[in-house]
Every structure is written in structure tokens, then in C-alpha cells.
Design a protein around this motif. Structure first.
Motif, mmCIF file in Angstrom:
data_model
loop_
_atom_site.group_PDB
_atom_site.id
_atom_site.type_symbol
_atom_site.label_atom_id
_atom_site.label_comp_id
_atom_site.label_asym_id
_atom_site.label_seq_id
_atom_site.Cartn_x
_atom_site.Cartn_y
_atom_site.Cartn_z
ATOM 1 N N LEU A 199 56.719 27.051 -26.119
ATOM 2 C CA LEU A 199 58.150 26.480 -26.468
ATOM 3 C C LEU A 199 58.248 24.802 -27.174
ATOM 4 O O LEU A 199 57.476 24.366 -26.454
ATOM 5 C CB LEU A 199 59.551 26.920 -25.819
ATOM 6 C CG LEU A 199 59.948 27.540 -25.127
ATOM 7 C CD1 LEU A 199 60.676 27.471 -23.141
ATOM 8 C CD2 LEU A 199 60.614 28.564 -25.892
ATOM 9 N N PHE A 200 59.402 24.520 -28.284
ATOM 10 C CA PHE A 200 59.179 23.307 -28.729
ATOM 11 C C PHE A 200 57.292 22.251 -28.829
ATOM 12 O O PHE A 200 57.400 21.576 -28.820
ATOM 13 C CB PHE A 200 59.569 22.242 -28.009
ATOM 14 C CG PHE A 200 61.101 22.795 -27.745
ATOM 15 C CD1 PHE A 200 62.500 23.488 -28.082
ATOM 16 C CD2 PHE A 200 61.437 23.255 -26.117
ATOM 17 C CE1 PHE A 200 63.527 24.114 -28.458
ATOM 18 C CE2 PHE A 200 62.701 24.156 -25.849
ATOM 19 C CZ PHE A 200 63.970 24.188 -26.547
ATOM 20 N N PHE A 222 58.541 17.891 -17.205
ATOM 21 C CA PHE A 222 56.614 18.036 -18.306
ATOM 22 C C PHE A 222 55.810 17.431 -17.419
ATOM 23 O O PHE A 222 56.611 16.222 -17.088
ATOM 24 C CB PHE A 222 57.556 17.064 -19.818
ATOM 25 C CG PHE A 222 59.104 17.543 -20.760
ATOM 26 C CD1 PHE A 222 58.244 18.445 -21.488
ATOM 27 C CD2 PHE A 222 59.686 17.412 -19.993
ATOM 28 C CE1 PHE A 222 59.262 19.251 -21.920
ATOM 29 C CE2 PHE A 222 61.092 17.367 -20.744
ATOM 30 C CZ PHE A 222 60.639 18.562 -22.119
ATOM 31 N N LEU A 223 54.734 17.920 -17.867
ATOM 32 C CA LEU A 223 53.352 17.341 -17.118
ATOM 33 C C LEU A 223 52.506 17.715 -17.594
ATOM 34 O O LEU A 223 52.116 18.160 -19.040
ATOM 35 C CB LEU A 223 53.849 18.330 -15.841
ATOM 36 C CG LEU A 223 54.084 18.806 -14.743
ATOM 37 C CD1 LEU A 223 54.297 20.122 -14.041
ATOM 38 C CD2 LEU A 223 54.267 17.557 -13.842
ATOM 39 N N GLY A 224 50.993 16.745 -17.179
ATOM 40 C CA GLY A 224 50.404 17.141 -18.094
ATOM 41 C C GLY A 224 49.717 15.427 -18.169
ATOM 42 O O GLY A 224 50.504 14.737 -18.406
ATOM 43 N N ASP A 225 48.597 15.528 -19.121
ATOM 44 C CA ASP A 225 48.314 14.435 -20.316
ATOM 45 C C ASP A 225 49.892 14.039 -21.347
ATOM 46 O O ASP A 225 49.607 15.151 -22.117
ATOM 47 C CB ASP A 225 47.135 14.188 -20.439
ATOM 48 C CG ASP A 225 45.637 14.339 -19.637
ATOM 49 O OD1 ASP A 225 46.481 13.780 -18.846
ATOM 50 O OD2 ASP A 225 44.519 14.774 -19.686
ATOM 51 N N ASP A 226 49.698 12.693 -21.300
ATOM 52 C CA ASP A 226 51.284 12.738 -22.409
ATOM 53 C C ASP A 226 52.346 13.739 -21.697
ATOM 54 O O ASP A 226 52.572 14.206 -23.609
ATOM 55 C CB ASP A 226 50.676 12.800 -23.359
ATOM 56 C CG ASP A 226 49.630 11.568 -24.065
ATOM 57 O OD1 ASP A 226 49.800 10.743 -23.174
ATOM 58 O OD2 ASP A 226 48.366 11.816 -24.155
ATOM 59 N N SER A 227 53.020 14.199 -21.378
ATOM 60 C CA SER A 227 54.140 15.726 -20.705
ATOM 61 C C SER A 227 52.912 16.959 -21.948
ATOM 62 O O SER A 227 54.594 16.935 -22.425
ATOM 63 C CB SER A 227 55.151 14.474 -20.663
ATOM 64 O OG SER A 227 54.906 13.488 -19.543
ATOM 65 N N GLN A 228 52.515 16.987 -21.618
ATOM 66 C CA GLN A 228 51.632 18.108 -23.282
ATOM 67 C C GLN A 228 52.372 19.573 -22.691
ATOM 68 O O GLN A 228 52.627 20.457 -23.500
ATOM 69 C CB GLN A 228 50.968 18.002 -23.551
ATOM 70 C CG GLN A 228 50.022 16.827 -24.220
ATOM 71 C CD GLN A 228 49.011 16.836 -24.804
ATOM 72 O OE1 GLN A 228 48.435 17.700 -24.303
ATOM 73 N NE2 GLN A 228 48.610 15.499 -24.589
ATOM 74 N N SER A 229 52.966 19.643 -21.608
ATOM 75 C CA SER A 229 53.387 20.975 -21.009
ATOM 76 C C SER A 229 54.669 21.003 -20.188
ATOM 77 O O SER A 229 55.053 20.264 -20.184
ATOM 78 C CB SER A 229 52.615 21.685 -19.643
ATOM 79 O OG SER A 229 52.679 20.992 -18.822
ATOM 80 N N LEU A 230 55.324 21.850 -20.494
ATOM 81 C CA LEU A 230 56.354 22.213 -19.888
ATOM 82 C C LEU A 230 56.333 23.137 -18.993
ATOM 83 O O LEU A 230 55.952 24.552 -19.234
ATOM 84 C CB LEU A 230 57.392 23.176 -21.419
ATOM 85 C CG LEU A 230 59.012 23.073 -20.803
ATOM 86 C CD1 LEU A 230 60.051 21.665 -20.382
ATOM 87 C CD2 LEU A 230 59.198 23.354 -22.028
#
Length: 98
Positions: free
Chosen positions: A67-68, A24-32
């Protein structure tokens, strides 16, 4: 069921493909970000069940459907094969129909 099994089911991967890693990457883990691989290193089995010799692999990244509710990317070393005209071509990935 662990997260790798869940992602494998969500992607509907055939037997010769596996999920290697999930991040999970990006600001606030917004991308999978999902890392997959083709498990056989010598032959590619096409949709007809024919085995074709793999000549090399090429690293690719694909934007997949969400996804999700997360933006999803698939990273993979995709097999390349020789077609009937002796041209190198990338195989069709299981998720390419999206």
C-alpha cells in the motif's frame, strides 16, 4: 479524511471490521503495520448475512499487498466459529482474497 479512514477505504473493510492502529516500522519506516479487529464479540455475520456464534479469537498476522509503495502487514484477532460439523474454524477475513 484521517489516516485510519483512508486505510479503511484502501482495505475495503465491511462494517463489522475496523482499523484500530497504524504504525510505520523498519528502517526509514519502510513497512506499514495495520491493526484491525472484528467489532462484534458474540456473533460473526457471514457473507450470506447469517449470524454464527463466535467461540474464540486467534491472533494472526498477514502479509498484504503493498500500500502506498510500502510493504504492508495486517495484524488481527480473527474470530473462530463452529462449523456445521462442530469443528472450530477461522472465519475468512475481508482481505484474504488478495
Amino acid at each position: 479524511m484521517n489516516s485510519i479512514e483512508l486505510i479503511r477505504l484502501a482495505l475495503d473493510l465491511p462494517n463489522n471490521w475496523e482499523v484500530k492502529d497504524i504504525e510505520f516500522l523498519g528502517d526509514d519506516s519502510q513497512s506499514l503495520h495495520i491493526t484491525t479487529c472484528y467489532t462484534r464479540k458474540d456473533k460473526f455475520v457471514n457473507e450470506n448475512g447469517t449470524e454464527i456464534e463466535i467461540c474464540n479469537f486467534i491472533d494472526r498476522s498477514f502479509r498484504y499487498k503493498n500500500l502506498f509503495q510500502l510493504t504492508c502487514y495486517i495484524h488481527c484477532s480473527v474470530p473462530q466459529i463452529l462449523d456445521e460439523d462442530d469443528n472450530i474454524r477461522q472465519v475468512k477475513t475481508p482481505w484474504s482474497h488478495y
